[in-house]
Motif scaffolding. Structure first.
Motif, PDB file in Angstrom:
ATOM      1  N   ILE A   1       0.842  -1.202   0.000  1.00 43.08           N
ATOM      2  CA  ILE A   1       0.000   0.000   0.000  1.00 43.08           C
ATOM      3  C   ILE A   1       0.879   1.254   0.000  1.00 43.08           C
ATOM      4  N   ALA A   2       1.935   1.230   0.831  1.00 43.84           N
ATOM      5  CA  ALA A   2       2.824   2.392   0.900  1.00 43.84           C
ATOM      6  C   ALA A   2       3.471   2.654  -0.454  1.00 43.84           C
ATOM      7  N   TYR A   3       3.883   1.575  -1.111  1.00 42.00           N
ATOM      8  CA  TYR A   3       4.503   1.704  -2.432  1.00 42.00           C
ATOM      9  C   TYR A   3       3.522   2.371  -3.393  1.00 42.00           C
ATOM     10  N   LEU A   4       2.281   1.873  -3.391  1.00 44.83           N
ATOM     11  CA  LEU A   4       1.272   2.434  -4.302  1.00 44.83           C
ATOM     12  C   LEU A   4       1.035   3.914  -4.005  1.00 44.83           C
ATOM     13  N   ILE A   5       0.883   4.252  -2.728  1.00 52.62           N
ATOM     14  CA  ILE A   5       0.608   5.644  -2.377  1.00 52.62           C
ATOM     15  C   ILE A   5       1.770   6.532  -2.806  1.00 52.62           C
ATOM     16  N   PHE A   6       2.990   6.068  -2.516  1.00 53.74           N
ATOM     17  CA  PHE A   6       4.160   6.870  -2.868  1.00 53.74           C
ATOM     18  C   PHE A   6       4.260   7.047  -4.383  1.00 53.74           C
ATOM     19  N   MET A   7       4.048   5.954  -5.106  1.00 53.26           N
ATOM     20  CA  MET A   7       4.160   6.053  -6.561  1.00 53.26           C
ATOM     21  C   MET A   7       3.060   6.937  -7.147  1.00 53.26           C
ATOM     22  N   SER A   8       1.888   6.879  -6.552  1.00 54.75           N
ATOM     23  CA  SER A   8       0.812   7.729  -7.076  1.00 54.75           C
ATOM     24  C   SER A   8       1.148   9.199  -6.834  1.00 54.75           C
ATOM     25  N   ALA A   9       1.732   9.488  -5.670  1.00 50.88           N
ATOM     26  CA  ALA A   9       2.146  10.870  -5.407  1.00 50.88           C
ATOM     27  C   ALA A   9       3.219  11.294  -6.397  1.00 50.88           C
ATOM     28  N   GLN A  10       4.100  10.359  -6.745  1.00 49.07           N
ATOM     29  CA  GLN A  10       5.129  10.660  -7.755  1.00 49.07           C
ATOM     30  C   GLN A  10       4.496  11.040  -9.079  1.00 49.07           C
ATOM     31  N   LYS A  11       3.598  10.179  -9.526  1.00 50.03           N
ATOM     32  CA  LYS A  11       2.982  10.347 -10.838  1.00 50.03           C
ATOM     33  C   LYS A  11       2.138  11.620 -10.886  1.00 50.03           C
ATOM     34  N   LEU A  12       1.387  11.857  -9.817  1.00 49.63           N
ATOM     35  CA  LEU A  12       0.430  12.960  -9.852  1.00 49.63           C
ATOM     36  C   LEU A  12       1.063  14.298  -9.492  1.00 49.63           C
ATOM     37  N   ILE A  13       2.100  14.278  -8.653  1.00 49.94           N
ATOM     38  CA  ILE A  13       2.596  15.538  -8.123  1.00 49.94           C
ATOM     39  C   ILE A  13       4.062  15.805  -8.465  1.00 49.94           C
ATOM     40  N   PHE A  14       4.953  14.932  -8.027  1.00 50.29           N
ATOM     41  CA  PHE A  14       6.368  15.288  -8.116  1.00 50.29           C
ATOM     42  C   PHE A  14       6.906  15.250  -9.535  1.00 50.29           C
ATOM     43  N   ASP A  15       6.454  14.277 -10.306  1.00 48.78           N
ATOM     44  CA  ASP A  15       7.005  14.130 -11.647  1.00 48.78           C
ATOM     45  C   ASP A  15       6.134  14.862 -12.670  1.00 48.78           C
ATOM     46  N   THR A  16       5.816  16.104 -12.378  1.00 47.39           N
ATOM     47  CA  THR A  16       4.995  16.869 -13.317  1.00 47.39           C
ATOM     48  C   THR A  16       5.621  18.241 -13.526  1.00 47.39           C
ATOM     49  N   ASP A  17       5.054  18.970 -14.471  1.00 50.28           N
ATOM     50  CA  ASP A  17       5.571  20.306 -14.763  1.00 50.28           C
ATOM     51  C   ASP A  17       5.427  21.245 -13.572  1.00 50.28           C
ATOM     52  N   LYS A  18       4.248  21.179 -12.960  1.00 50.72           N
ATOM     53  CA  LYS A  18       3.952  22.108 -11.875  1.00 50.72           C
ATOM     54  C   LYS A  18       3.630  21.336 -10.614  1.00 50.72           C
ATOM     55  N   PRO A  19       4.654  20.889  -9.908  1.00 51.72           N
ATOM     56  CA  PRO A  19       4.385  20.074  -8.723  1.00 51.72           C
ATOM     57  C   PRO A  19       3.530  20.793  -7.691  1.00 51.72           C
ATOM     58  N   LEU A  20       3.749  22.086  -7.527  1.00 47.75           N
ATOM     59  CA  LEU A  20       3.020  22.795  -6.478  1.00 47.75           C
ATOM     60  C   LEU A  20       1.531  22.864  -6.794  1.00 47.75           C
ATOM     61  N   THR A  21       1.216  23.241  -8.039  1.00 48.70           N
ATOM     62  CA  THR A  21      -0.183  23.304  -8.445  1.00 48.70           C
ATOM     63  C   THR A  21      -0.852  21.945  -8.265  1.00 48.70           C
ATOM     64  N   ASN A  22      -0.135  20.915  -8.692  1.00 47.64           N
ATOM     65  CA  ASN A  22      -0.709  19.579  -8.591  1.00 47.64           C
ATOM     66  C   ASN A  22      -0.838  19.126  -7.150  1.00 47.64           C
ATOM     67  N   ALA A  23       0.111  19.537  -6.322  1.00 47.19           N
ATOM     68  CA  ALA A  23       0.010  19.185  -4.911  1.00 47.19           C
ATOM     69  C   ALA A  23      -1.250  19.791  -4.323  1.00 47.19           C
ATOM     70  N   LYS A  24      -1.464  21.076  -4.662  1.00 46.30           N
ATOM     71  CA  LYS A  24      -2.672  21.739  -4.138  1.00 46.30           C
ATOM     72  C   LYS A  24      -3.923  21.038  -4.639  1.00 46.30           C
ATOM     73  N   ARG A  25      -3.845  20.523  -5.862  1.00 45.63           N
ATOM     74  CA  ARG A  25      -5.031  19.896  -6.441  1.00 45.63           C
ATOM     75  C   ARG A  25      -5.288  18.523  -5.832  1.00 45.63           C
ATOM     76  N   PHE A  26      -4.207  17.718  -5.664  1.00 41.82           N
ATOM     77  CA  PHE A  26      -4.435  16.313  -5.328  1.00 41.82           C
ATOM     78  C   PHE A  26      -4.377  15.996  -3.833  1.00 41.82           C
ATOM     79  N   VAL A  27      -3.662  16.820  -3.069  1.00 42.35           N
ATOM     80  CA  VAL A  27      -3.535  16.485  -1.650  1.00 42.35           C
ATOM     81  C   VAL A  27      -4.892  16.391  -0.936  1.00 42.35           C
TER      82      VAL A  27
END
Lengths: 422, 225
Positions: free
Chosen positions: A159-185
């Motif tokens: 589960i931890a792996y999945l959560i971490f990887m999803s955060a990677q895909k959705l937030i960290f590995d994107t053009d605008k990590p901050l915008t995406n963080a605000k959107r997905f958190v």
């Protein structure tokens, strides 16, 4: 039989005292593990962590802590051989609590990471062995516990792996990590809220006399999840960001957003811990109270006396308030580069696993799930360095806790028997 | 530390000290620029003060290197290979050693750099320092790399930095050829032994960039796994 009649209330008092002692040990000790990642990642101060732990440990114990109790009470040992000798069951449960509490204290002093769950189970097995022999023990269930040493860390790691990887895909590995963080958190917040509220609704509310249907239950859980997500969104929108901090990746600001989430996962973790670990202290206590109240009859379907859960919860909270601060305080220095995003993945996964497991009644150890979850984040190459030597020690402690708990319980059981003359 | 055993799972991170190390190492190589300015003017006391400064930085880097090595016992579970990290810091450390050697040799012999090649020499030196700066920049992305699990966009960013580092290093190679040719023009008027050492210094300055490139290569290996 007569010792229950003549010493009944005293036995209950003793059981309550050792139950409280055990809960105190759990609060003082285990909570550092449960809250450690939040403090380590600097998402929470020690003071905040203790306040959160108090509120949510108690809530978890009270609202979702009933299920594991019955597993420990009925699942590990067979009550039938005790039907004619209920006094041995009473003394045995008291010695189990005493043994587990002692082992917990001793291990804490020596700095060994023992599992509270396993020490109580080992202790129960121990006294059952000498009281009626090995046929009283449901070895299949014990095998299940041994299996959980592998299964629980695996599940929470996954589960931890999945959560971490999803955060990677959705937030960290994107053009605008901050915008995406605000959107997905806020969605992650909703997820955390959903897991917590679903288990509370499905498993916990019946202890306080509320029964909801499946549909209402899910609807309410989703409602709460949405509400928590919205509150989180408002919080994040009001946060002050430093636009000058590392312009390119903005990871510092992203971590700030995750720190908000971390507060919620810390609540989750405390809740999960309370729901799972309070049972270790109150399960045997509940058994004692039942037998005494029924004058030695072992009721098929035992009601949990109203004061038992709060007593366990209180024990945890007091232990935490008195000793937990010291334990949590030692955290901080020397910890691996633990940022809120990494701590969050580990903690939410561990909390979900514990809450789910305590919902299904499997007595698992919080430490196990945390270790599994941290390993999961490590596998995703998210944690700078993990000390495999310590992990090995933890696994060894899982294994030795059962026999040690059993041996201690046997010794205490014989002492109690000679004191009460049975 | 009672019940802190679970937190013992988290070993001390080697990443911050490695970033810290390259920063110090880069400072050492950067100090060569003001150092040579004093050398050109023949201000040997000031130059020597800077040499001592460089030597101190080198010692600081050494201490950090040792700390990182001690922090990496067997049985650590890390996102990058243990051997790669150790090699990375070994290479990083060589930059500081080289800077110390250059400063030490120049002061020790009170070497005079012929005026005709001074401009060219400064350009060459600062280009080599650029290389160590670029390496330091790339290494400083390590914590962001960790944040992204050594994957995706951040890796692309670091790879871009590293290819720029390669380009800088090639520049320094070309500059080295030119400066040698210019030195050859004037070498007949100079003391032959001095010339010999001057060639050596030019070579060593170039090695700063070479080692920086090797640091980048180590980082690349880490990304490739």
């Amino acid at each position: 039989m007569d010792i229950i009649a003549s010493h009944g209330s005293m036995l209950v008092l003793i059981a309550a005292a050792v139950g409280f002692f055990m809960a105190y040990g759990i609060g003082a000790n285990d909570v550092a593990n449960a809250m450690g990642t939040s403090v380590g990642s600097k998402a929470l101060t020690i003071k905040q962590a203790i306040i959160i732990a108090m509120i949510f440990e108690f809530a978890g114990a009270y609202l979702a802590g009933g299920e594991v109790t019955s597993t420990i009470r009925k699942g590990i040992i067979d009550a039938a051989p005790f039907a004619d000798i209920p006094e041995l069951m009473v003394l045995g449960m008291i010695s189990a609590l005493f043994a587990a509490g002692t082992w917990l204290l001793l291990a804490s002093v020596l700095g060994w990471p023992v599992s509270t769950t396993h020490s109580i189970i080992g202790a129960i097995i121990g006294f059952a062995l000498v009281a009626v022999g090995s046929e009283a023990i449901q070895w299949g269930k014990v095998a299940g516990i041994v299996g959980s040493w592998v299964v629980t860390p695996a599940i929470s790691g996954f589960i931890a792996y999945l959560i971490f990887m999803s955060a990677q895909k959705l937030i960290f590995d994107t053009d605008k990590p901050l915008t995406n963080a605000k959107r997905f958190v806020p969605f992650y917040m909703g997820l955390a809220g959903f897991v917590m509220s679903l288990v509370t609704i499905k498993k916990g509310l019946k202890h306080i006399g509320i029964n909801l249907g499946t549909f209402e239950g899910y609807a309410l859980a989703i409602g709460i999840a949405v509400l928590i997500g919205l509150i989180g969104k408002v919080f994040i929108a009001r946060m002050k960001m430093d636009p000058n901090a590392d312009k390119q990746m903005q990871f510092n600001n992203v971590e700030k957003v995750f720190a908000v989430l971390m507060v919620l996962t810390a609540c989750c973790m405390a809740f999960a811990h309370g729901s799972n670990d309070v049972a270790n202290a109150i399960g045997p206590l509940a058994a004692v109270v039942n037998i005494v109240e029924n004058n030695g009859e072992m009721a098929k379907k035992a009601e949990l006396a109203w004061w038992i859960l709060p007593l366990g919860g209180l024990g945890i909270v007091v232990g935490l308030a008195v000793l937990g601060k010291k334990v949590i305080k030692t955290i901080g220095e020397g910890i691996t580069h633990l940022t809120p995003s990494r701590g969050f993945a580990a903690e939410l996964a561990a909390a979900s696993t514990v809450v789910i497991a305590s919902g299904t009644g499997l007595p698992i150890s919080t430490t196990q799930t945390l270790v599994g979850a941290v390993l999961g984040v490590g596998m995703a190459r998210g944690i700078a360095a993990l000390n495999m030597g310590v992990i090995r020690n933890i696994v060894v402690s899982w294994v030795i806790t059962l026999p040690v708990g059993a041996a201690l319980a046997i010794v205490i059981f014989y002492i109690l028997r000679s004191v009460f003359g049975v | 530390m009672p019940s802190n055993a679970f937190l013992g799972v988290f070993a001390k991170s080697p990443i911050k000290p490695i970033e810290e190390h390259i920063k110090i190492v880069h400072q050492a190589s950067e100090s060569l620029i003001p150092f040579f300015e004093h050398v050109f003017k023949g201000e040997w006391t000031e130059a020597d003060a800077l040499r001592v400064n460089i030597r101190n930085l080198e010692r600081e880097a050494d201490a950090l290197k040792r700390e990182v090595r001690l922090q990496l016992p067997r049985g650590l579970f890390m996102p990058v290979e243990r051997t790669d990290l150790l090699e990375l810091i070994t290479h990083q450390d060589k930059i500081a050693n080289k800077a110390k050697d250059i400063a030490g040799r120049v002061v020790g012999r009170e070497m005079v750099i012929p005026e005709s090649i001074q401009n060219e020499f400064v350009a060459y030196l600062s280009r080599c320092v650029d290389a160590t700066k670029q390496a330091s920049k790339a290494i400083n992305e390590l914590d962001e790399l960790l944040e992204t699990g050594f994957r995706g966009r951040e890796v692309v960013l670091v790879e871009k930095m590293l290819s720029e580092l390669d380009a800088i290093e090639q520049d320094t190679d070309d500059m080295q050829i030119r400066i040698r040719q210019e030195l050859r023009q004037v070498e007949a008027d100079l003391n032959p032994v001095d010339v010999m050492f001057l060639y050596k210094i030019i070579e060593w300055v170039g090695e700063l960039a070479d080692i920086a490139e090797r640091v980048g290569a180590r980082l690349e290996v880490m990304l490739a796994r």
